[in-house]
Motif scaffolding. Structure first.
Motif, PDB file in Angstrom:
ATOM      1  N   VAL A  90       5.366   0.937   6.925  1.00 22.81           N
ATOM      2  CA  VAL A  90       4.280   0.699   5.961  1.00 22.81           C
ATOM      3  C   VAL A  90       4.124   1.929   5.055  1.00 22.81           C
ATOM      4  CG1 VAL A  90       1.789   0.329   5.698  1.00 22.81           C
ATOM      5  CG2 VAL A  90       3.070  -0.955   7.428  1.00 22.81           C
ATOM      6  N   TYR A  91       4.175   3.120   5.669  1.00 24.48           N
ATOM      7  CA  TYR A  91       4.064   4.368   4.902  1.00 24.48           C
ATOM      8  C   TYR A  91       5.213   4.486   3.886  1.00 24.48           C
ATOM      9  CZ  TYR A  91       3.994   9.392   3.973  1.00 24.48           C
ATOM     10  OH  TYR A  91       3.969  10.608   3.349  1.00 24.48           O
ATOM     11  N   TYR A  94       4.605   2.120   1.068  1.00 26.10           N
ATOM     12  CA  TYR A  94       3.494   2.642   0.253  1.00 26.10           C
ATOM     13  C   TYR A  94       3.991   3.758  -0.676  1.00 26.10           C
ATOM     14  CZ  TYR A  94      -1.028   4.697  -0.944  1.00 26.10           C
ATOM     15  OH  TYR A  94      -2.106   5.194  -1.634  1.00 26.10           O
ATOM     16  N   CYS A  95       4.847   4.655  -0.140  1.00 21.52           N
ATOM     17  CA  CYS A  95       5.421   5.725  -0.972  1.00 21.52           C
ATOM     18  C   CYS A  95       6.232   5.115  -2.110  1.00 21.52           C
ATOM     19  CB  CYS A  95       6.315   6.645  -0.135  1.00 21.52           C
ATOM     20  SG  CYS A  95       5.398   7.786   0.899  1.00 21.52           S
ATOM     21  N   ARG A  97       5.686   2.249  -3.576  1.00 27.24           N
ATOM     22  CA  ARG A  97       4.736   1.714  -4.572  1.00 27.24           C
ATOM     23  C   ARG A  97       4.145   2.842  -5.426  1.00 27.24           C
ATOM     24  NH1 ARG A  97       2.579  -3.600  -3.333  1.00 27.24           N
ATOM     25  NH2 ARG A  97       0.739  -2.966  -4.480  1.00 27.24           N
ATOM     26  N   LEU A  98       3.843   3.986  -4.775  1.00 32.95           N
ATOM     27  CA  LEU A  98       3.325   5.141  -5.521  1.00 32.95           C
ATOM     28  C   LEU A  98       4.369   5.635  -6.523  1.00 32.95           C
ATOM     29  CD1 LEU A  98       1.607   7.072  -2.593  1.00 32.95           C
ATOM     30  CD2 LEU A  98       0.439   5.975  -4.511  1.00 32.95           C
TER      31      LEU A  98
END
Ligand code: HEM
Length: 137
Positions: A90-91, A94-95, A97-98
């Motif tokens: 998930v992390y 998320y990275c 997407r950032l």
């Protein structure tokens, strides 16, 4: 089995190099003010994410599942480890997407946010290594 385990560790180190370094690039990218620096960070982030971090993550998962299913490993430590690996994935996403937000100049966070984000994989790394080596349960 030992060969697969050796490569599992090598792939894991490759993955973590990216998990640690990408949010660090975000810290400097969030502080950058000139267009040339921002474009350079975009290239560095894309190459790190697609060239190193994602292949490292995929190969870690493949070699881990291979070890798990082919050699009969099991127990509470493994199930807890798998739950933490899910958080790690998930992390990772998320990275990604950032990184895409930065690519479109739509970053909403300051450098302090990324400095804190950078600490997250450290906690997961410590927990996972203790689980696989100590096997406390
Ligand atoms: C789907 C994900 C994963 C699965 C199914 C998996 C499974 C396994 C299995 C079955 C072993 C052998 C354990 C033993 O020899 O006692 C192992 C070893 C190991 N794994 Fe994973 N793993 C996964 C992801 C990860 C990740 C993300 C990390 C790092 C954060 C990691 C770090 C390690 C290390 C350091 C070892 C060597 C432990 C030792 O030799 O004592 N694994 N893994």
């Amino acid at each position: 089995m030992l060969w697969i385990k050796a490569f599992h560790i090598i792939f894991m180190v490759t993955w973590f190099a990216g998990l640690f370094y990408l949010p660090r690039l975000f810290v400097y990218h969030a502080m950058a003010t000139d267009a040339a620096s921002k474009e350079r960070f975009k290239v560095m982030e894309r190459k790190l994410f697609y060239g190193i971090m994602t292949p490292g993550g995929v190969l870690t998962l493949i070699s881990g599942v291979w070890l798990w299913l082919a050699y009969g490993f099991g127990g509470g430590w493994l199930h807890t480890k798998l739950a933490l690996v899910a958080v790690l994935i998930v992390y990772h996403v998320y990275c990604g997407r950032l990184m895409i937000a930065f690519r479109h100049d739509r970053n909403h966070y300051g450098h302090v946010f990324y400095r804190w984000l950078n600490e997250f994989p450290t906690v997961l790394l410590i927990a996972i290594i203790v689980l696989v080596v100590v096997k406390p349960f």
